[in-house]
Design a protein around this motif. Structure first.
Motif, mmCIF file in Angstrom:
data_model
loop_
_atom_site.group_PDB
_atom_site.id
_atom_site.type_symbol
_atom_site.label_atom_id
_atom_site.label_comp_id
_atom_site.label_asym_id
_atom_site.label_seq_id
_atom_site.Cartn_x
_atom_site.Cartn_y
_atom_site.Cartn_z
ATOM 1 N N GLY A 233 37.537 53.539 41.432
ATOM 2 C CA GLY A 233 38.833 54.161 41.648
ATOM 3 C C GLY A 233 40.005 53.201 41.617
ATOM 4 N N LYS A 234 39.730 51.900 41.636
ATOM 5 C CA LYS A 234 40.828 50.917 41.612
ATOM 6 C C LYS A 234 41.326 50.710 40.182
ATOM 7 C CE LYS A 234 40.185 48.984 45.929
ATOM 8 N NZ LYS A 234 40.605 49.914 46.961
ATOM 9 N N SER A 235 42.528 50.164 40.077
ATOM 10 C CA SER A 235 43.117 49.858 38.765
ATOM 11 C C SER A 235 43.574 48.403 38.763
ATOM 12 C CB SER A 235 44.342 50.741 38.506
ATOM 13 O OG SER A 235 44.005 52.097 38.625
ATOM 14 N N ALA A 236 43.961 47.913 37.585
ATOM 15 C CA ALA A 236 44.462 46.542 37.481
ATOM 16 C C ALA A 236 45.610 46.360 38.464
ATOM 17 C CB ALA A 236 44.905 46.251 36.057
ATOM 18 N N GLY A 237 45.605 45.245 39.189
ATOM 19 C CA GLY A 237 46.654 44.972 40.176
ATOM 20 C C GLY A 237 46.212 45.312 41.590
ATOM 21 N N ASP A 238 45.181 46.157 41.732
ATOM 22 C CA ASP A 238 44.681 46.497 43.073
ATOM 23 C C ASP A 238 43.791 45.384 43.597
ATOM 24 O OD1 ASP A 238 45.898 48.955 42.890
ATOM 25 O OD2 ASP A 238 44.071 50.045 42.371
ATOM 26 N N GLY B 251 30.791 37.445 54.955
ATOM 27 C CA GLY B 251 32.047 38.033 55.437
ATOM 28 C C GLY B 251 32.735 38.808 54.331
ATOM 29 N N VAL B 252 33.965 39.213 54.597
ATOM 30 C CA VAL B 252 34.683 40.019 53.607
ATOM 31 C C VAL B 252 35.283 39.126 52.528
ATOM 32 C CG1 VAL B 252 36.622 41.603 53.245
ATOM 33 C CG2 VAL B 252 35.198 41.830 55.285
ATOM 34 N N ARG B 253 35.075 39.509 51.278
ATOM 35 C CA ARG B 253 35.703 38.788 50.159
ATOM 36 C C ARG B 253 36.712 39.703 49.516
ATOM 37 N NH1 ARG B 253 31.434 34.641 47.881
ATOM 38 N NH2 ARG B 253 33.236 33.940 46.730
ATOM 39 N N GLN B 254 37.817 39.123 49.108
ATOM 40 C CA GLN B 254 38.860 39.910 48.447
ATOM 41 C C GLN B 254 38.895 39.581 46.966
ATOM 42 O OE1 GLN B 254 42.677 39.368 50.441
ATOM 43 N NE2 GLN B 254 42.498 41.519 51.015
ATOM 44 N N TYR B 255 38.913 40.643 46.180
ATOM 45 C CA TYR B 255 39.013 40.485 44.728
ATOM 46 C C TYR B 255 40.245 41.218 44.245
ATOM 47 C CZ TYR B 255 34.116 38.982 44.721
ATOM 48 O OH TYR B 255 32.953 38.314 44.944
ATOM 49 N N GLU B 256 40.929 40.620 43.289
ATOM 50 C CA GLU B 256 42.005 41.351 42.628
ATOM 51 C C GLU B 256 41.472 41.830 41.293
ATOM 52 O OE1 GLU B 256 46.479 41.010 40.741
ATOM 53 O OE2 GLU B 256 45.791 39.403 42.065
ATOM 54 N N VAL B 257 41.739 43.100 40.996
ATOM 55 C CA VAL B 257 41.327 43.653 39.718
ATOM 56 C C VAL B 257 42.359 43.209 38.674
ATOM 57 C CG1 VAL B 257 40.867 45.772 38.424
ATOM 58 C CG2 VAL B 257 40.300 45.658 40.875
ATOM 59 N N LEU B 258 41.918 42.411 37.697
ATOM 60 C CA LEU B 258 42.836 41.915 36.672
ATOM 61 C C LEU B 258 42.881 42.862 35.484
ATOM 62 C CD1 LEU B 258 41.785 38.156 36.651
ATOM 63 C CD2 LEU B 258 43.646 39.213 37.932
ATOM 64 N N ASP B 259 41.708 43.396 35.135
ATOM 65 C CA ASP B 259 41.653 44.234 33.952
ATOM 66 C C ASP B 259 40.465 45.179 34.025
ATOM 67 O OD1 ASP B 259 42.539 44.984 31.340
ATOM 68 O OD2 ASP B 259 40.820 43.922 30.503
ATOM 69 N N VAL B 260 40.638 46.378 33.502
ATOM 70 C CA VAL B 260 39.569 47.355 33.451
ATOM 71 C C VAL B 260 39.448 47.795 32.003
ATOM 72 C CG1 VAL B 260 38.735 49.602 34.260
ATOM 73 C CG2 VAL B 260 40.143 48.176 35.778
ATOM 74 N N SER B 261 38.248 47.672 31.432
ATOM 75 C CA SER B 261 38.073 48.103 30.044
ATOM 76 C C SER B 261 36.843 48.995 29.932
ATOM 77 C CB SER B 261 37.990 46.905 29.098
ATOM 78 O OG SER B 261 37.006 46.010 29.540
ATOM 79 N N TYR B 262 36.825 49.760 28.873
ATOM 80 C CA TYR B 262 35.721 50.698 28.632
ATOM 81 C C TYR B 262 35.119 50.328 27.289
ATOM 82 C CZ TYR B 262 38.819 52.923 31.998
ATOM 83 O OH TYR B 262 39.625 53.164 33.074
ATOM 84 N N ILE B 263 34.066 49.517 27.337
ATOM 85 C CA ILE B 263 33.490 49.012 26.084
ATOM 86 C C ILE B 263 31.998 49.238 26.022
ATOM 87 C CG2 ILE B 263 35.236 47.307 25.420
ATOM 88 C CD1 ILE B 263 33.741 45.235 27.086
#
Length: 161
Positions: free
Chosen positions: A135-140, A149-161
């Motif tokens: 459900g997340k998008s780029a920038g989230d 522990g908790v790790r934080q990731y930033e979504v840079l790009d989402v592709s459908y390949i």
């Protein structure tokens, strides 16, 4: 629709299962039947280790065939290239992430349990990281409960390949 929910599989994942099923039916099953017949020809089955081993292997093969047929019949086959999810992370999507703590970049494709292979950067839809990303998008950013522990990731790009 029966009680079994559809199991999502990518096109590649379904093909992999079909190939395994074909191999089991055309190679493994006939060879174990031959092995059973040969072991049976040796006479006394009560102390016949070859016979026991072949019967056990046959049970495993038949179980796996039934398992694969069940998975394929209840599979919802998804071609990631045909997804139209407006840039959101969904099953089959390939996601490029940055670990905000280390700055490391990782790319994962979200796939079914049977296809997951971390060496190929394919993670299961039921894994904590995939669940955090859906459900997340780029920038989230996504918070993932990791062993350390908790790790934080930033979504840079989402592709459908």
């Amino acid at each position: 629709m029966n009680a079994m929910s559809k199991i999502p599989l990518t096109v590649k994942g379904a093909e992999m299962l079909r190939q395994e099923l074909h191999r089991l039916k055309t190679i493994e099953r006939p060879s174990v039947i031959t092995a059973i017949a040969e072991a049976r020809a040796q006479g006394d089955l009560s102390e016949n280790a070859e016979y026991d081993a072949a019967k056990e292997k046959q049970g495993f093969i038949e179980g796996r065939i039934a398992d694969l047929e069940g998975k394929l019949s209840s599979a919802q086959i998804i071609n990631p290239a045909e997804l139209d999810a407006d840039g959101r992370v969904v099953f089959g999507a390939t996601v490029e992430l940055e670990d905000l703590e280390t700055g490391a970049m990782v790319t994962y494709q979200i796939v079914g349990d049977d296809e997951a292979d971390i060496k190929q950067s394919k993670i299961s839809i039921s894994s904590p990281i995939a669940r955090a990303l859906i459900g997340k998008s780029a920038g989230d950013t996504a918070d993932v409960q990791a062993p350390g522990g908790v790790r934080q990731y930033e979504v840079l790009d989402v592709s459908y390949i």
